[in-house]
Scaffold this motif. Structure first.
Motif, PDB file in Angstrom:
ATOM      1  N   THR A 148      -5.501   4.262  -9.045  1.00 32.73           N
ATOM      2  CA  THR A 148      -5.811   3.989  -7.186  1.00 32.73           C
ATOM      3  C   THR A 148      -5.579   2.812  -7.235  1.00 32.73           C
ATOM      4  N   ASP A 149      -5.631   1.377  -8.077  1.00 33.76           N
ATOM      5  CA  ASP A 149      -4.942   0.392  -7.349  1.00 33.76           C
ATOM      6  C   ASP A 149      -3.957  -0.657  -7.742  1.00 33.76           C
ATOM      7  N   GLN A 177       0.272  -1.005  -0.050  1.00 33.54           N
ATOM      8  CA  GLN A 177      -0.094   0.136  -0.415  1.00 33.54           C
ATOM      9  C   GLN A 177       1.018   1.304   0.254  1.00 33.54           C
ATOM     10  N   GLN A 178       1.766   1.447   0.589  1.00 33.90           N
ATOM     11  CA  GLN A 178       2.378   2.529   1.229  1.00 33.90           C
ATOM     12  C   GLN A 178       3.444   2.937  -0.768  1.00 33.90           C
ATOM     13  N   VAL A 179       4.148   1.779  -1.658  1.00 32.44           N
ATOM     14  CA  VAL A 179       4.939   1.797  -2.876  1.00 32.44           C
ATOM     15  C   VAL A 179       3.712   1.944  -3.669  1.00 32.44           C
ATOM     16  N   GLN A 180       2.629   1.465  -3.677  1.00 33.01           N
ATOM     17  CA  GLN A 180       0.997   2.270  -4.205  1.00 33.01           C
ATOM     18  C   GLN A 180       1.057   3.834  -4.728  1.00 33.01           C
ATOM     19  N   SER A 181       1.102   4.151  -3.454  1.00 33.28           N
ATOM     20  CA  SER A 181       0.882   5.110  -2.388  1.00 33.28           C
ATOM     21  C   SER A 181       1.602   5.926  -2.931  1.00 33.28           C
ATOM     22  N   MET A 182       3.155   6.003  -3.708  1.00 34.22           N
ATOM     23  CA  MET A 182       4.462   6.745  -3.619  1.00 34.22           C
ATOM     24  C   MET A 182       4.439   6.857  -4.975  1.00 34.22           C
ATOM     25  N   SER A 183       3.460   5.581  -5.205  1.00 37.00           N
ATOM     26  CA  SER A 183       3.401   6.038  -7.229  1.00 37.00           C
ATOM     27  C   SER A 183       2.912   7.238  -7.500  1.00 37.00           C
ATOM     28  N   GLN A 184       1.788   7.616  -6.777  1.00 36.66           N
ATOM     29  CA  GLN A 184       0.872   8.572  -6.804  1.00 36.66           C
ATOM     30  C   GLN A 184       1.079   9.889  -6.445  1.00 36.66           C
ATOM     31  N   SER A 185       1.921  10.097  -5.114  1.00 37.68           N
ATOM     32  CA  SER A 185       2.224  11.609  -5.217  1.00 37.68           C
ATOM     33  C   SER A 185       3.472  11.741  -5.603  1.00 37.68           C
ATOM     34  N   VAL A 186       3.642  13.285  -6.230  1.00 33.19           N
ATOM     35  CA  VAL A 186       4.453  14.199  -6.595  1.00 33.19           C
ATOM     36  C   VAL A 186       5.580  14.376  -5.386  1.00 33.19           C
ATOM     37  N   GLY A 187       5.173  14.282  -3.959  1.00 33.02           N
ATOM     38  CA  GLY A 187       6.331  14.167  -2.995  1.00 33.02           C
ATOM     39  C   GLY A 187       7.102  13.024  -3.371  1.00 33.02           C
ATOM     40  N   TYR A 188       6.784  12.087  -3.692  1.00 30.71           N
ATOM     41  CA  TYR A 188       8.119  10.717  -3.553  1.00 30.71           C
ATOM     42  C   TYR A 188       9.612  10.954  -5.548  1.00 30.71           C
ATOM     43  N   ARG A 189       8.505  12.132  -5.893  1.00 27.46           N
ATOM     44  CA  ARG A 189       8.911  12.341  -7.972  1.00 27.46           C
ATOM     45  C   ARG A 189      10.658  11.464  -7.392  1.00 27.46           C
ATOM     46  N   ASP A 190      11.359  12.190  -6.388  1.00 27.47           N
ATOM     47  CA  ASP A 190      12.296  12.133  -6.691  1.00 27.47           C
ATOM     48  C   ASP A 190      12.910  10.865  -5.006  1.00 27.47           C
ATOM     49  N   ASP A 191      12.395  10.182  -4.720  1.00 28.32           N
ATOM     50  CA  ASP A 191      12.428   9.414  -4.098  1.00 28.32           C
ATOM     51  C   ASP A 191      13.182   8.126  -3.981  1.00 28.32           C
ATOM     52  N   PRO A 192      14.623   7.673  -3.874  1.00 30.97           N
ATOM     53  CA  PRO A 192      15.369   7.250  -4.421  1.00 30.97           C
ATOM     54  C   PRO A 192      15.186   5.729  -4.012  1.00 30.97           C
ATOM     55  N   VAL A 193      14.293   5.005  -3.079  1.00 30.87           N
ATOM     56  CA  VAL A 193      13.506   3.577  -3.401  1.00 30.87           C
ATOM     57  C   VAL A 193      12.036   3.985  -3.984  1.00 30.87           C
ATOM     58  N   LEU A 194      11.270   4.726  -4.503  1.00 27.95           N
ATOM     59  CA  LEU A 194      10.590   4.724  -5.850  1.00 27.95           C
ATOM     60  C   LEU A 194      11.353   4.879  -7.128  1.00 27.95           C
ATOM     61  N   ARG A 195      12.130   5.652  -7.132  1.00 28.34           N
ATOM     62  CA  ARG A 195      13.082   5.213  -8.331  1.00 28.34           C
ATOM     63  C   ARG A 195      13.696   3.841  -9.083  1.00 28.34           C
ATOM     64  N   GLY A 196      14.475   3.539  -7.826  1.00 29.72           N
ATOM     65  CA  GLY A 196      14.399   2.106  -7.480  1.00 29.72           C
ATOM     66  C   GLY A 196      13.736   1.524  -7.764  1.00 29.72           C
ATOM     67  N   ILE A 197      12.135   1.220  -7.360  1.00 33.13           N
ATOM     68  CA  ILE A 197      11.242   0.746  -8.019  1.00 33.13           C
ATOM     69  C   ILE A 197      10.854  -0.244  -9.800  1.00 33.13           C
ATOM     70  N   ARG A 198      10.815   1.524 -10.248  1.00 30.54           N
ATOM     71  CA  ARG A 198      10.804   1.641 -11.569  1.00 30.54           C
ATOM     72  C   ARG A 198      12.264   2.272 -12.375  1.00 30.54           C
ATOM     73  N   ALA A 199      12.973   0.809 -11.706  1.00 29.86           N
ATOM     74  CA  ALA A 199      14.287   1.480 -13.007  1.00 29.86           C
ATOM     75  C   ALA A 199      14.087  -0.508 -12.827  1.00 29.86           C
ATOM     76  N   THR A 200      13.268  -1.041 -12.454  1.00 30.76           N
ATOM     77  CA  THR A 200      13.587  -2.330 -12.137  1.00 30.76           C
ATOM     78  C   THR A 200      12.700  -2.531 -13.916  1.00 30.76           C
ATOM     79  N   ALA A 201      11.612  -1.675 -13.817  1.00 28.05           N
ATOM     80  CA  ALA A 201      10.466  -2.216 -15.467  1.00 28.05           C
ATOM     81  C   ALA A 201      11.539  -1.588 -16.377  1.00 28.05           C
ATOM     82  N   ALA A 202      12.663  -2.295 -16.976  1.00 30.43           N
ATOM     83  CA  ALA A 202      13.153  -1.693 -18.701  1.00 30.43           C
ATOM     84  C   ALA A 202      12.848  -2.407 -19.390  1.00 30.43           C
TER      85      ALA A 202
END
Length: 344
Positions: A159-160, A30-55
């Motif tokens: 939302t999901d 739930q936290q990961v999904q919420s982070m992906s929808q929040s502009v406050g986490y655009r530069d978050d290293p954890v979220l960027r690391g998750i996004r980088a796996t979608a190569a």
């Protein structure tokens, strides 16, 4: 899409590496999904690391969800451009109303959703719609855009789900790879292959059987009786290859085949080099693709749309992220043929 722990070792298709999130006690789904929808986490290293796996790899299957009008455009010769997704990331979305939320032109009508699916020629052709490639997209006001807002996190609004999104590099037109498909998704979750692309003939071969040919009537100008639909519009980008110093128009059939475009099978030799060519120019300080032109006017598409370039060029939004304008040819600066070389 796969969510797994940090130490998990998954076997997967090397062309479709899974999206992976390091779930721990302090990071829940739930936290990961919420982070992906929040502009406050655009530069978050954890979220960027998750996004980088979608190569994206050479040969990764890509999908763009289409409205009926867009299907008609692609049957006529449009090339893939703009927002798109790895097919594996949206494979769980089967119902038309689910996929319809990913359309780029704002259309929401109809009980059938269409899509274009192709294989990526090279990862160079795709970018994440976020900083540093596209820092201005997320700041565009609602009155100047079509479709869902761009969050700037690299994930589509949802939302999901956790769905990474891509755009073609600089919102460029990309030459279609061999055997690209136009699909339909119908109530109940069935996926129907309507057409497949024949690059040597530059046209679409109908694959829909008698049960599904009624779907072709949903497409403007479509006919269930036509077995072959030639592309009548010339694309703004093309592939070229070289063999021993001679240049030829080329066809990509990823992941491993890049050949001369020739009607005769015996003449389809593998090329030694491969590149994509398209016209570029600058107008009023903005970098643009030149999609069409004659002696006096040129149709342009912004490479890096933001509020300033949209205001200076008067560009209009035609799809999510796609901003185009017409300009006098004699006002274009740095007008040239851009060549993007692919390693093969």
């Amino acid at each position: 899409m796969t969510v797994t722990g940090e130490d998990s070792d998954l076997g997967s298709d090397p062309l479709d590496p899974p999206l992976m999130a390091p779930l721990r006690r302090d990071i829940s789904w739930q936290q990961v999904q919420s982070m992906s929808q929040s502009v406050g986490y655009r530069d978050d290293p954890v979220l960027r690391g998750i996004r980088a796996t979608a190569a994206i790899r050479r040969g990764t299957r890509m999908t763009k969800v289409l409205s009926p009008a867009q299907v008609a455009g692609h049957l006529g010769g449009w090339l893939p451009y703009g927002f798109c997704y790895r097919s594996c990331d949206i494979a769980h979305l089967r119902e038309p109303e689910q996929l319809g939320l990913l359309r780029t032109d704002g259309a929401t009508d109809g009980q059938v959703t269409f899509a274009l699916r192709w294989r990526a020629t090279d990862p160079l052709d795709y970018e994440v719609p976020a900083a540093p490639a596209h820092p201005g997209l997320a700041a565009l006001p609602g009155h100047s855009r079509i479709g869902a807002m761009v969050l700037g996190t690299g994930f589509t609004p949802s939302t999901d789900d956790l769905i990474p999104e891509y755009v073609t590099a600089g919102f460029a037109d990309l030459p279609l790879s061999a055997n690209a498909q136009i699909l339909a998704y119908v109530p109940g979750g069935d996926e129907v292959v309507l057409y497949t692309y024949q690059p040597e003939q530059n046209g679409w071969l109908r694959l829909a059987g008698p049960r599904w040919r009624g779907l072709l009537g949903e497409i403007p100008g479509g006919s269930p009786d036509r077995e072959y639909v030639p592309c009548t519009a010339s694309g703004s980008a093309r592939l070229v290859g070289r063999i021993d110093g001679s240049e030829y128009e080329a066809v990509a059939d990823p992941p491993g085949e890049f050949r001369v475009r020739a009607l005769t099978r015996a003449a389809r030799y593998p090329v030694q080099t491969l590149s994509r060519r398209a016209e570029q120019a600058r107008w009023r300080g903005a970098a643009c693709w030149v999609l069409q032109r004659d002696e006096t006017w040129a149709r342009l598409r912004l490479l890096r749309p933001d509020a300033d370039t949209i205001n200076s060029t008067g560009a209009r939004c035609y799809e999510r992220g796609i901003y185009e304008s017409w300009a006098p040819v004699d006002e274009l600066a740095d007008h040239h043929i851009a060549e993007i070389a692919y390693p093969i």
